[in-house]
Design a protein around this motif. Sequence first.
Motif, PDB file in Angstrom:
ATOM      1  N   GLY A 384       0.812  -1.206   0.000  1.00 15.67           N
ATOM      2  CA  GLY A 384       0.000   0.000   0.000  1.00 15.67           C
ATOM      3  C   GLY A 384       0.842   1.251   0.000  1.00 15.67           C
ATOM      4  O   GLY A 384       0.519   2.247  -0.666  1.00 15.67           O
ATOM      5  N   SER A 385       1.944   1.222   0.735  1.00 12.68           N
ATOM      6  CA  SER A 385       2.837   2.379   0.810  1.00 12.68           C
ATOM      7  C   SER A 385       3.463   2.677  -0.547  1.00 12.68           C
ATOM      8  O   SER A 385       3.567   3.838  -0.960  1.00 12.68           O
ATOM      9  N   LYS A 386       3.887   1.636  -1.248  1.00 12.62           N
ATOM     10  CA  LYS A 386       4.507   1.821  -2.561  1.00 12.62           C
ATOM     11  C   LYS A 386       3.522   2.438  -3.550  1.00 12.62           C
ATOM     12  O   LYS A 386       3.831   3.406  -4.254  1.00 12.62           O
ATOM     13  N   VAL A 387       2.324   1.856  -3.613  1.00 10.90           N
ATOM     14  CA  VAL A 387       1.315   2.339  -4.550  1.00 10.90           C
ATOM     15  C   VAL A 387       0.905   3.764  -4.208  1.00 10.90           C
ATOM     16  O   VAL A 387       0.785   4.625  -5.088  1.00 10.90           O
ATOM     17  N   ALA A 388       0.705   4.030  -2.910  1.00  8.99           N
ATOM     18  CA  ALA A 388       0.263   5.355  -2.489  1.00  8.99           C
ATOM     19  C   ALA A 388       1.292   6.425  -2.822  1.00  8.99           C
ATOM     20  O   ALA A 388       0.937   7.539  -3.226  1.00  8.99           O
ATOM     21  N   ALA A 389       2.585   6.101  -2.663  1.00 12.28           N
ATOM     22  CA  ALA A 389       3.637   7.080  -2.949  1.00 12.28           C
ATOM     23  C   ALA A 389       3.558   7.529  -4.402  1.00 12.28           C
ATOM     24  O   ALA A 389       3.663   8.730  -4.704  1.00 12.28           O
ATOM     25  N   PHE A 390       3.370   6.578  -5.297  1.00  9.62           N
ATOM     26  CA  PHE A 390       3.286   6.921  -6.718  1.00  9.62           C
ATOM     27  C   PHE A 390       1.977   7.617  -7.056  1.00  9.62           C
ATOM     28  O   PHE A 390       1.968   8.682  -7.691  1.00  9.62           O
ATOM     29  N   VAL A 391       0.852   7.024  -6.658  1.00  6.71           N
ATOM     30  CA  VAL A 391      -0.454   7.563  -7.036  1.00  6.71           C
ATOM     31  C   VAL A 391      -0.638   8.978  -6.492  1.00  6.71           C
ATOM     32  O   VAL A 391      -1.080   9.882  -7.210  1.00  6.71           O
ATOM     33  N   ASN A 392      -0.284   9.195  -5.238  1.00  4.08           N
ATOM     34  CA  ASN A 392      -0.449  10.531  -4.652  1.00  4.08           C
ATOM     35  C   ASN A 392       0.502  11.547  -5.284  1.00  4.08           C
ATOM     36  O   ASN A 392       0.104  12.676  -5.573  1.00  4.08           O
ATOM     37  N   GLY A 393       1.766  11.122  -5.497  1.00 12.36           N
ATOM     38  CA  GLY A 393       2.717  12.032  -6.136  1.00 12.36           C
ATOM     39  C   GLY A 393       2.306  12.370  -7.557  1.00 12.36           C
ATOM     40  O   GLY A 393       2.396  13.533  -7.991  1.00 12.36           O
ATOM     41  N   ALA A 394       1.831  11.357  -8.298  1.00 13.02           N
ATOM     42  CA  ALA A 394       1.383  11.579  -9.670  1.00 13.02           C
ATOM     43  C   ALA A 394       0.154  12.479  -9.706  1.00 13.02           C
ATOM     44  O   ALA A 394       0.054  13.385 -10.542  1.00 13.02           O
ATOM     45  N   ALA A 395      -0.798  12.222  -8.801  1.00 12.85           N
ATOM     46  CA  ALA A 395      -2.017  13.036  -8.756  1.00 12.85           C
ATOM     47  C   ALA A 395      -1.696  14.488  -8.423  1.00 12.85           C
ATOM     48  O   ALA A 395      -2.333  15.414  -8.955  1.00 12.85           O
ATOM     49  N   ASN A 396      -0.716  14.699  -7.554  1.00 11.13           N
ATOM     50  CA  ASN A 396      -0.294  16.074  -7.244  1.00 11.13           C
ATOM     51  C   ASN A 396       0.171  16.802  -8.501  1.00 11.13           C
ATOM     52  O   ASN A 396      -0.199  17.962  -8.748  1.00 11.13           O
ATOM     53  N   VAL A 410      -8.298   8.797  -9.176  1.00 13.32           N
ATOM     54  CA  VAL A 410      -9.020   7.673  -9.781  1.00 13.32           C
ATOM     55  C   VAL A 410      -8.321   7.221 -11.055  1.00 13.32           C
ATOM     56  O   VAL A 410      -8.141   6.024 -11.297  1.00 13.32           O
ATOM     57  N   VAL A 411      -7.916   8.179 -11.894  1.00 16.01           N
ATOM     58  CA  VAL A 411      -7.237   7.845 -13.150  1.00 16.01           C
ATOM     59  C   VAL A 411      -5.994   7.004 -12.875  1.00 16.01           C
ATOM     60  O   VAL A 411      -5.760   5.975 -13.523  1.00 16.01           O
ATOM     61  N   MET A 412      -5.196   7.408 -11.899  1.00 14.30           N
ATOM     62  CA  MET A 412      -3.968   6.678 -11.615  1.00 14.30           C
ATOM     63  C   MET A 412      -4.253   5.362 -10.899  1.00 14.30           C
ATOM     64  O   MET A 412      -3.548   4.367 -11.105  1.00 14.30           O
ATOM     65  N   GLY A 413      -5.292   5.340 -10.064  1.00 14.95           N
ATOM     66  CA  GLY A 413      -5.676   4.081  -9.417  1.00 14.95           C
ATOM     67  C   GLY A 413      -6.128   3.050 -10.438  1.00 14.95           C
ATOM     68  O   GLY A 413      -5.769   1.865 -10.360  1.00 14.95           O
ATOM     69  N   VAL A 414      -6.940   3.482 -11.411  1.00 16.99           N
ATOM     70  CA  VAL A 414      -7.395   2.593 -12.485  1.00 16.99           C
ATOM     71  C   VAL A 414      -6.210   2.126 -13.315  1.00 16.99           C
ATOM     72  O   VAL A 414      -6.117   0.955 -13.713  1.00 16.99           O
ATOM     73  N   PHE A 415      -5.292   3.032 -13.582  1.00 16.31           N
ATOM     74  CA  PHE A 415      -4.086   2.712 -14.337  1.00 16.31           C
ATOM     75  C   PHE A 415      -3.309   1.575 -13.670  1.00 16.31           C
ATOM     76  O   PHE A 415      -2.944   0.586 -14.308  1.00 16.31           O
ATOM     77  N   VAL A 416      -3.090   1.680 -12.376  1.00 17.56           N
ATOM     78  CA  VAL A 416      -2.344   0.655 -11.629  1.00 17.56           C
ATOM     79  C   VAL A 416      -3.108  -0.667 -11.623  1.00 17.56           C
ATOM     80  O   VAL A 416      -2.538  -1.739 -11.894  1.00 17.56           O
ATOM     81  N   ALA A 417      -4.415  -0.621 -11.311  1.00 16.01           N
ATOM     82  CA  ALA A 417      -5.211  -1.848 -11.221  1.00 16.01           C
ATOM     83  C   ALA A 417      -5.349  -2.527 -12.584  1.00 16.01           C
ATOM     84  O   ALA A 417      -5.301  -3.761 -12.681  1.00 16.01           O
TER      85      ALA A 417
END
Length: 589
Positions: A384-396, A410-417
């Motif tokens: 969760g920490s790895k995914v969150a670091a990327f998704v939150n940084g990318a969303a910023n 959501v866009v980045m979460g869908v991208f990862v999933a």
Amino acid sequence: MSALLIMVASFAGYLLMYKLYGRFIGEKIFKLSGTSSAPSVSMEDGIDYVPTNKEVIFGHHFTSIAGTGPIVGPAVAIIWGWVPALIWVFVGSIFMGAVHDFGSLIISMRNQGKSIADYTAKYVNNRTKFLFFILVFLELWIVIAIFGLVIAVVFAMYPAAVLPVWFEIPIAVYLGYLIYQKGKGIVLWSIIAVVAMYVTVAIGAYLPITMPDVAGIPATGVWTILLLIYAFIASTLPVTTLLQPRDFINSHQLLVAMALLIAGVFASAFSGNLEIVAPAVQMSPAQAPPMWPFLFITIACGAISGFHSLVSSGTSSKQVRSETDSLFVGYGSMLMEGSLATLVIIAVAAGIGMGYTTKTGETLTGIAAWSTHYSSWAAAAGLGSKVAAFVNGAANMIAATGISFKIALVVMGVFVASFAGTTLDTATRIQRYIISELFTSVRMDFLTGKYIATFIAVITALALAFATGAGGKGALKLWPLFGAVNQTLAALALIIITVYLKGRGGIKWVVAGIPSVFMVFMTIWALVLNQTKFGTQHNLLLQTVNAIILVIAVWISIEGTLKFFSINGEIEDLETEDLELTSVDGDAS
């Protein structure tokens, strides 16, 4: 150094090296031929062997090799500093990963689309072949079991991603129907399909779906069961029904995501809000293993990954239409993955500093944001920490373009999933090939059929996933081994490519030989350190499995070295041996 400068310089370097080194590898080393018959043509069966447009198969190949790998690896390895992470991604992807992926692909294409484990017997010996089968089965076993959990975790973190990820399946099936059954134009209709998918993304942002416990099974366990059922169905369908159209959609999704990230870097940099807050080099982070050799084990996808050799010699080699297309698919995809990993490094080294919300609800920026998230190895290493670091940084960064932060998440979460889902069912399909090849070689043809082999692949993964309880987290028991297993496989694949090239005369073998020596040294070093660590922890399971992997790595390295020196300097035609034309399901082609 400016994050914008890093991105521009890296992308220019990837493009230049594709045109120079990539073409040199294709034309001078492997001598690609446009007249040679590819297995997708000579063995076409409409299910697995299907000649495919190179742009479409590029989409499948890239989304399969990527998955969450180029995200989670750099997102944790940044703890040693952004400079070593960036150097390894750039140099590794060009001179090691791309050579490894492309070499595995073209050799498989010249051997009827057989897996690297199977054609190892031809270039080394049968002992090596069966050791390779053990290693490959182990890797895919862990991948299939863990990726159901990976997607479940992403769904729990970003429930708004659930609806668009599942709606992508009927959209992809309909796209495949229009293209392959109705003869519609692939470009126009794939764009329409992508637009439809992003409509579901917008809907998902306002209709998040949270899975409840079912019959005492936690949400992660329920999702794991559903996803493995999906993997069984998806991996037995003809590739034109779901695999190709879905991955073509995902390739467009990649382009959209990367375009948003690139735009976000420009917008954030010009506004003065994008600063690298990660340390350049940090040799001794709290609780972390030593950077040497574990940097090269932690960042696999994005630099070099053994799983790629399985995709190259598994699904992709059965669909690439001609040898000349293989460079774009095999070498080009790896450099694209390196580009993605570069954007991930920027997101977790700089994007996270634009705003980070802690578990207590406090919002931090700058160095404080990075230091809190990466306070220790344990804090950074969780999925969760790895995914969150990327998704939150990318969303910023994306939010700096004016797009809603909520939508960007959501866009980045869908991208990862979505990419994780691609890896899941591609790995299941490849495991079916491996099981079929193995049972064919021992003349147990009754276990080689498409459905029975897939059932074996899924049920063994299900058993591992639920080995520790109803949460579906059993594969986490073996997950500490995955990096070493994966990079061991990469090292051994490079050995096979080196032996293949040595047999073709001259010093062509150097392009794979030097990377193979480096990867063998790093992976065996990591395996030895792991063996010591697991012993100190009194973890008998990990000790035993790690010891098996270590023995296999050393054994195949020795066998490969002996074979290498037994080949003289003259060109030997290693491709003219008589081979029984048998499909992966054990039926005569």
